[in-house]
Design a protein around this motif. Structure first.
Motif, PDB file in Angstrom:
ATOM      1  N   ALA A 113     -35.281  52.081  39.519  1.00  0.00           N
ATOM      2  CA  ALA A 113     -36.201  51.283  40.340  1.00  0.00           C
ATOM      3  C   ALA A 113     -35.737  49.838  40.409  1.00  0.00           C
ATOM      4  CB  ALA A 113     -37.598  51.357  39.746  1.00  0.00           C
ATOM      5  N   ALA A 146     -32.964  49.479  42.809  1.00  0.00           N
ATOM      6  CA  ALA A 146     -33.464  49.447  44.184  1.00  0.00           C
ATOM      7  C   ALA A 146     -34.027  48.077  44.519  1.00  0.00           C
ATOM      8  CB  ALA A 146     -34.525  50.521  44.368  1.00  0.00           C
ATOM      9  N   ASN A 147     -34.636  47.455  43.511  1.00  0.00           N
ATOM     10  CA  ASN A 147     -35.240  46.153  43.734  1.00  0.00           C
ATOM     11  C   ASN A 147     -34.215  45.070  44.014  1.00  0.00           C
ATOM     12  OD1 ASN A 147     -37.980  45.826  43.827  1.00  0.00           O
ATOM     13  ND2 ASN A 147     -38.215  46.313  41.664  1.00  0.00           N
ATOM     14  N   GLU A 149     -27.918  53.229  47.637  1.00  0.00           N
ATOM     15  CA  GLU A 149     -27.608  52.339  48.758  1.00  0.00           C
ATOM     16  C   GLU A 149     -27.027  53.113  49.927  1.00  0.00           C
ATOM     17  OE1 GLU A 149     -27.910  48.628  49.212  1.00  0.00           O
ATOM     18  OE2 GLU A 149     -29.488  49.663  48.123  1.00  0.00           O
ATOM     19  N   ARG A 171     -29.559  55.226  51.716  1.00  0.00           N
ATOM     20  CA  ARG A 171     -30.424  54.416  52.574  1.00  0.00           C
ATOM     21  C   ARG A 171     -29.689  54.028  53.844  1.00  0.00           C
ATOM     22  NH1 ARG A 171     -32.943  49.427  49.970  1.00  0.00           N
ATOM     23  NH2 ARG A 171     -34.354  49.670  51.710  1.00  0.00           N
ATOM     24  N   ALA A 172     -28.401  53.664  53.685  1.00  0.00           N
ATOM     25  CA  ALA A 172     -27.621  53.274  54.856  1.00  0.00           C
ATOM     26  C   ALA A 172     -27.470  54.456  55.810  1.00  0.00           C
ATOM     27  CB  ALA A 172     -26.252  52.764  54.426  1.00  0.00           C
ATOM     28  N   GLY A 177     -30.449  54.866  57.740  1.00  0.00           N
ATOM     29  CA  GLY A 177     -30.497  53.774  58.703  1.00  0.00           C
ATOM     30  C   GLY A 177     -29.684  54.064  59.947  1.00  0.00           C
ATOM     31  N   TYR A 178     -28.469  54.618  59.755  1.00  0.00           N
ATOM     32  CA  TYR A 178     -27.636  54.928  60.921  1.00  0.00           C
ATOM     33  C   TYR A 178     -28.282  56.001  61.794  1.00  0.00           C
ATOM     34  CZ  TYR A 178     -23.969  52.098  58.916  1.00  0.00           C
ATOM     35  OH  TYR A 178     -23.268  51.037  58.425  1.00  0.00           O
ATOM     36  N   PHE A 230     -31.480  56.516  62.101  1.00  0.00           N
ATOM     37  CA  PHE A 230     -32.627  55.886  62.769  1.00  0.00           C
ATOM     38  C   PHE A 230     -32.192  55.053  63.962  1.00  0.00           C
ATOM     39  CE2 PHE A 230     -35.690  55.675  58.878  1.00  0.00           C
ATOM     40  CZ  PHE A 230     -35.735  57.054  58.893  1.00  0.00           C
TER      41      PHE A 230
END
Lengths: 290, 314
Positions: free
Chosen positions: B4, B7-8, B31, B34-35, B38-39, B41
């Protein structure tokens, strides 16, 4: 200071407050009178419509304009309701799609660790400037080669990635959506889609309600899109029907029916605005972080 | 360090990687995951943007540099734009050299935009702040002030023009004012401005809504804290409201400028659209690009200058 008696209560008016109301009511005249005129015109019988200068009231209100509108548009083969239906379908598809596509892009470009983030953003912002006529003929050729001329897709798909709404949403994600909230969601095991759909979107409700209003108005009133891409009468939208009623080349203007149609065309935009506005104004931004 | 905390603090992930490489051995790191999301999205937007915005724009650059026409290609049998010859910047030179009307319309548009924009911004901010105070019927006011945006479209608006003419500020008033001031240039400026007041007010609808939704987002606790420190409302306006609104002031300024540049009623866009009717595609694209480059430079200057004053809440 002046005081006004309202029933048993005495309301004290500060000069500042008094000025504020006077100013705001004066401004109301500039915007509300044209609308009032629009409504009144729709109920005027033909002889009153041609009085000059135009009047802001109606002496003998009638529904004849509306029945004329529904009965016959003899220049065309389709009833007025068909144009209305087309407008509804196209606008709902466009607004829903635009909202999803633009908010997903705005969310990932603000909150997720993408490379080229700023470059992508700058390119999109640069294209905000371009006025439509320059790309219009090229767009037509693309739509044509995709075989979308005379389909709803021609009116929907090109509008989904709209730089303006992306920009508006991105600015709001930047300033309103707290990172801590998304991190908290991640700790609780939410994946990216859940963080977007369950956390970010509810908080961003004021922002996307605003986008819905703009996108609805722009697409509902879009004249040049359907004019270029649609020539089958059964697929045309309201703005084209309006211009038909107004009487272009070689057509007879139908003033009564046109005024009724103008009211029918304008009413949905005002209704959507009224419905969404209530949501926009609820303060939701800080509900999550206290 | 727990997952956590990683992530912060995304900037510390690299350090963690160097110290304990074993930790991120298997699969994607947080990371990267998440990326990747993102791509996915951002992809629909990028695809639509490339096909219906970038590609047509690139096309229009090419068209502005050639002689050509729209027709059926004899080789492929498909309809499209056919390039006859590459002429370099000749289209541009011809327009600058011979087309006086273009230059005049161009300057008119730029001048109008830069005179109107500050008024539109200040005016809409003023109204938004008033609408955000405790005022009776503010819901009604809010709805009514946005009406021009809903009504200000082609056909319906054209029908309403007799009404807006009737509501215009009477010429006698502006003439009297000009007489009272007794200074030629200032009087002309004021005169034009007053005559344009209605148009200015009719262009504030969007800006008011954007300001209002931002005002609603400013935490009441900031004002409470300021009140405890005995700030008056004037202080709070300059120290809280305007800094908190500054991203939206930037947005609105840019929106207003772009809206004015793209407005189909402004002289230059009307002029370019006439080329569209004449089917002068190469001229149209060359004019469009000249207009775009100049407006982009102007907008860049505005963006660079105003961005210094934008305050982002951390």
């Amino acid at each position: 200071m002046a005081s006004i008696r309202v029933g048993k209560r005495i309301v004290i008016l500060h000069p500042g407050t008094f000025f504020k109301y006077v100013f705001m009511i004066a401004l109301v005249c500039f915007t509300a009178l044209p609308l009032e005129f629009l409504v009144v015109q729709a109920f005027k019988p033909l002889d009153e419509l041609f009085i000059y200068p135009p009047r802001f009231y109606v002496v003998n209100p009638t529904l004849k304009n509306f029945s004329e509108l529904l009965m016959a548009m003899d220049g065309s083969t389709v009833p007025f309701t068909r144009y209305f239906f087309n407008s509804v379908v196209v606008t709902i598809l466009t607004v829903g799609g635009t909202l999803l596509v633009c908010s997903l892009a705005a969310y990932s470009l603000t909150k997720l660790p993408l490379t080229w983030k700023n470059q992508i953003f700058n390119v999109i912002v640069a294209t905000l400037m371009f006025s439509a006529p320059v790309t219009q003929i090229s767009n037509y050729l693309i739509i044509n080669s995709l075989g979308w001329v005379n389909t709803y897709w021609a009116l929907v798909i090109p509008k989904l990635a709209t730089p303006m709404y992306f920009f508006l949403l991105k600015q709001n994600f930047d300033s309103v959506l707290p990172n801590q909230l998304l991190e908290a969601a991640k700790i609780d095991g939410a994946n990216e889609w859940k963080s977007f759909w369950k956390i970010a979107m509810p908080i961003m409700k004021p922002a996307w309600s605003t986008v819905i209003v703009f996108s609805f108005v722009a697409n509902w009133n879009d004249y040049s899109g359907p004019l270029v891409y649609i020539n089958r009468e059964a697929l045309k939208t309201l703005p084209l029907a309006l211009s038909l009623l107004q009487g272009g080349l070689g057509q007879v203007a139908r003033t009564g029916a046109f005024n009724a149609a103008a009211l029918v065309t304008t009413a949905p935009t005002i209704i959507v605005y009224l419905v969404m506005q209530a949501k926009v104004m609820k303060t939701m931004a800080h509900a999550g972080i206290k | 360090m727990t997952a956590a905390e990683v992530a912060n603090k995304p900037e510390k992930v690299k350090k963690v990687k160097q110290k304990k490489p074993a930790r991120h051995k298997r699969g994607f790191s947080l990371e990267k995951r998440r990326a990747a999301a993102g791509y996915v999205f951002v992809l629909p937007f990028i695809i639509g943007f490339i096909i219906f915005m970038l590609y047509p724009l690139v096309n229009s650059i090419i068209w502005s540099l050639v002689n050509g026409h729209v027709g059926v290609n004899p080789e492929t049998g498909k309809g499209g734009f056919i390039i006859d010859a590459f002429v370099g910047l000749k289209n541009y030179e011809t327009i600058i050299g011979t087309n006086v009307e273009f230059a005049t319309a161009f300057l008119d548009t730029i001048q109008r935009t830069f005179i109107w924009t500050p008024f539109i911004i200040v005016f809409s901010l003023f109204i938004a702040i008033m609408l955000n105070t405790k005022i009776r019927f503010r819901g009604v006011f809010r709805v009514i002030y946005f009406l021009p945006v809903l009504l200000g479209t082609g056909l319906v608006f054209a029908k309403l023009s007799p009404v807006t003419e009737m509501l215009a500020i009477p010429e006698e008033l502006t003439r009297t004012l000009a007489y009272l001031i007794n200074n030629g240039e200032v009087a002309t400026f004021l005169n034009d401005l007053l005559a344009d007041m209605i148009s200015i007010f009719w262009k504030t609808g969007v800006q008011i809504v954007i300001f209002l939704s931002a005002l609603q987002g400013i935490s009441e606790s900031l004002y409470e804290a300021a009140r405890v420190d005995s700030a008056n409302s004037w202080d709070m306006l300059w120290k809280i409201t305007i800094p908190m609104l500054s991203p939206m002031i930037l947005l609105n300024t840019i929106y207003t400028i772009i809206d004015s540049f793209r407005d189909s009623s402004n002289p230059i866009v009307a002029f370019i659209l006439r080329q569209y009717e004449l089917a002068e595609w190469t001229n149209l694209t060359a004019m469009g690009w000249m207009y775009f480059i100049v407006t982009l430079i102007l907008l860049g200057i505005v963006f660079a200058v105003t961005r210094r004053f934008v305050f982002y809440e951390k």
